[in-house]
Write a protein that holds these residues in place. Structure first.
Motif, mmCIF file in Angstrom:
data_model
loop_
_atom_site.group_PDB
_atom_site.id
_atom_site.type_symbol
_atom_site.label_atom_id
_atom_site.label_comp_id
_atom_site.label_asym_id
_atom_site.label_seq_id
_atom_site.Cartn_x
_atom_site.Cartn_y
_atom_site.Cartn_z
ATOM 1 N N PRO A 208 -0.451 15.672 -4.692
ATOM 2 C CA PRO A 208 -0.220 14.502 -3.826
ATOM 3 C C PRO A 208 -1.276 14.343 -2.737
ATOM 4 N N SER A 209 -1.894 15.447 -2.342
ATOM 5 C CA SER A 209 -2.888 15.343 -1.273
ATOM 6 C C SER A 209 -4.142 14.611 -1.758
ATOM 7 N N GLY A 210 -4.296 14.519 -3.073
ATOM 8 C CA GLY A 210 -5.463 13.835 -3.622
ATOM 9 C C GLY A 210 -5.278 12.335 -3.749
ATOM 10 N N VAL A 211 -4.083 11.851 -3.367
ATOM 11 C CA VAL A 211 -3.796 10.421 -3.515
ATOM 12 C C VAL A 211 -4.343 9.639 -2.324
ATOM 13 N N LYS B 169 0.853 -1.193 0.000
ATOM 14 C CA LYS B 169 0.000 0.000 0.000
ATOM 15 C C LYS B 169 0.895 1.251 0.000
ATOM 16 N N ASP B 170 1.917 1.230 0.860
ATOM 17 C CA ASP B 170 2.864 2.352 0.926
ATOM 18 C C ASP B 170 3.568 2.570 -0.398
ATOM 19 N N LEU B 171 3.908 1.456 -1.028
ATOM 20 C CA LEU B 171 4.629 1.521 -2.303
ATOM 21 C C LEU B 171 3.795 2.255 -3.357
ATOM 22 N N VAL B 172 2.541 1.836 -3.477
ATOM 23 C CA VAL B 172 1.656 2.476 -4.461
ATOM 24 C C VAL B 172 1.458 3.957 -4.115
ATOM 25 N N GLU B 173 1.300 4.210 -2.830
ATOM 26 C CA GLU B 173 1.099 5.589 -2.393
ATOM 27 C C GLU B 173 2.319 6.451 -2.730
ATOM 28 N N PHE B 174 3.487 5.895 -2.460
ATOM 29 C CA PHE B 174 4.733 6.621 -2.723
ATOM 30 C C PHE B 174 4.895 6.942 -4.211
ATOM 31 N N ILE B 175 4.676 5.943 -5.036
ATOM 32 C CA ILE B 175 4.838 6.162 -6.478
ATOM 33 C C ILE B 175 3.803 7.167 -6.980
ATOM 34 N N PHE C 206 14.015 9.237 -5.500
ATOM 35 C CA PHE C 206 12.799 8.554 -5.956
ATOM 36 C C PHE C 206 13.061 7.059 -6.166
ATOM 37 N N ILE C 207 14.143 6.762 -6.881
ATOM 38 C CA ILE C 207 14.457 5.355 -7.163
ATOM 39 C C ILE C 207 14.767 4.604 -5.863
ATOM 40 N N GLU C 208 15.527 5.266 -5.001
ATOM 41 C CA GLU C 208 15.822 4.671 -3.699
ATOM 42 C C GLU C 208 14.531 4.401 -2.926
ATOM 43 N N GLY C 209 13.640 5.364 -2.988
ATOM 44 C CA GLY C 209 12.358 5.241 -2.294
ATOM 45 C C GLY C 209 11.548 4.067 -2.798
#
Lengths: 87, 255
Positions: free
Chosen positions: A27-30, A13-19, B107-110
């Motif tokens: 970003p606040s709309g994510v 979930k964090d991964l998708v959010e981060f990307i 970004f890539i690291e993240g």
């Protein structure tokens, strides 16, 4: 054991959010909702109206890349993670 | 511009190229396509070279010393060498210079960290409009994925991100453990093998599906060969390249 599992899913979930937050203008709309099933987890990604194209891309290229990254991450746990982009 | 020359030795082939193109040796890059097989039964050994002429005649950095090197010892060992192949050598990672570079690395690291893997991200090289980024990770095989699928996805996202924070059309190449240069080398080799094969059979060969970058590499590798044509077939992102013989019906033998 259960806790550990749901922690793993939060990773996705964090991964998708981060990307998504990195790619959109707002970003606040994510928002990512996680729906856990027995064998698979569904992640619902919601972004601002104007940003939908930014997470899908031409011919869905970005969405495909995000899904690829997501399944590469999910191979650790052997869980199936499905990404749905809501618009 | 790419042209091929042959000679009994590498020196002779280069001299031929210099004469025919009326250029200084410093003005082009030489790539050895075929080196004589040493110790073979037939010591006919022709060296085939491919000459890359730099049209803007702008000297890329680092090329000069390679050329100097060559003048000192014209008879280089006959192993197939790739001029300008220094990109393969491990280089000292560069530290990010601009905010844009810092953000791209972050970004890539993240992404890698959020994927649950560990890895160090560093800038390998920068040239105009292109930034090469390397990942040092114990999970590199997962990060590469089947046929580089995961690495391609990561690279695509990095490019989309770079396009967002920097409008200057910066192209990002993401690599780990030299996967891309290894793949590039093997594709170039494959292209040449296929060219030789269709030349012998005077037919055509369809290669496996490849992404646009890989296809372009096949096209450009064979671009300079007058008797070889390349065409993409199929639909979508992963098309297949066909290598076609277009020369005279008599097979060209050497010179």
């Amino acid at each position: 054991m259960l806790d550990e599992k749901s922690e793993e899913r939060t990773v996705e979930k964090d991964l998708v959010e981060f990307i998504a937050k990195s790619l959109v203008d707002d970003p606040s709309g994510v928002q990512v909702n996680m729906i856990e099933g027995e064998k698979s987890t569904i992640l619902e990604l919601k972004v601002s109206q104007d940003d939908v194209g930014k997470v899908i891309g031409k011919h869905g290229r970005i969405a495909k890349a995000v899904r690829t990254i997501l399944s590469a991450s999910a191979t650790k746990t052997g869980k199936r993670v499905v990404l749905e982009i809501l618009d | 511009m790419i042209q091929e020359f042959e000679g009994k030795t590498e020196k002779e082939a280069i001299d031929k190229a210099v004469k025919e193109l009326s250029l200084d040796q410093e003005e082009f890059d030489v790539e050895i396509v075929e080196a004589p097989k040493k110790g073979g039964l037939f010591r006919k050994g022709m060296v085939k070279i491919r000459v890359h002429v730099n049209e803007e005649s702008a000297e890329p950095e680092g090329r000069q010393e390679e050329d100097d090197d060559e003048e000192e010892e014209p008879a280089r060992p006959s192993r197939p060498a790739r001029r300008g192949g220094a990109r393969r050598a491990a280089r000292e990672p560069l530290s990010p210079e601009s905010d844009v570079e810092k953000e791209i690395v972050a970004f890539i690291e993240g992404v890698i960290a959020k994927m649950g893997y560990s890895g160090k991200v560093a800038i390998q090289s920068r040239s105009e409009g292109k930034l090469a980024i390397g990942i040092d990770s114990e999970h590199s095989s997962i990060l590469i994925g089947k046929k580089g699928k995961n690495l391609d996805a990561l690279q695509l996202l990095a490019n989309v991100y770079a396009g967002k924070i920097d409008r200057g059309r910066l192209r990002i190449v993401v690599d780990t453990e030299g996967y891309r240069s290894r793949r590039e080398d093997s594709l170039v080799r494959l292209a040449r093998q296929m060219a030789e094969q269709v030349r012998r059979n005077r037919g055509s060969r369809l290669l496996e599906p490849m992404n646009p970058f890989e296809r372009r590499l096949i096209h450009t590798t064979l671009n300079g060969l007058e008797d070889i044509d390349t065409k993409s077939e199929g639909e979508g992102l992963y098309k297949q390249v066909r290598v076609i013989y277009r020369g005279p019906s008599a097979p060209k033998q050497g010179y």
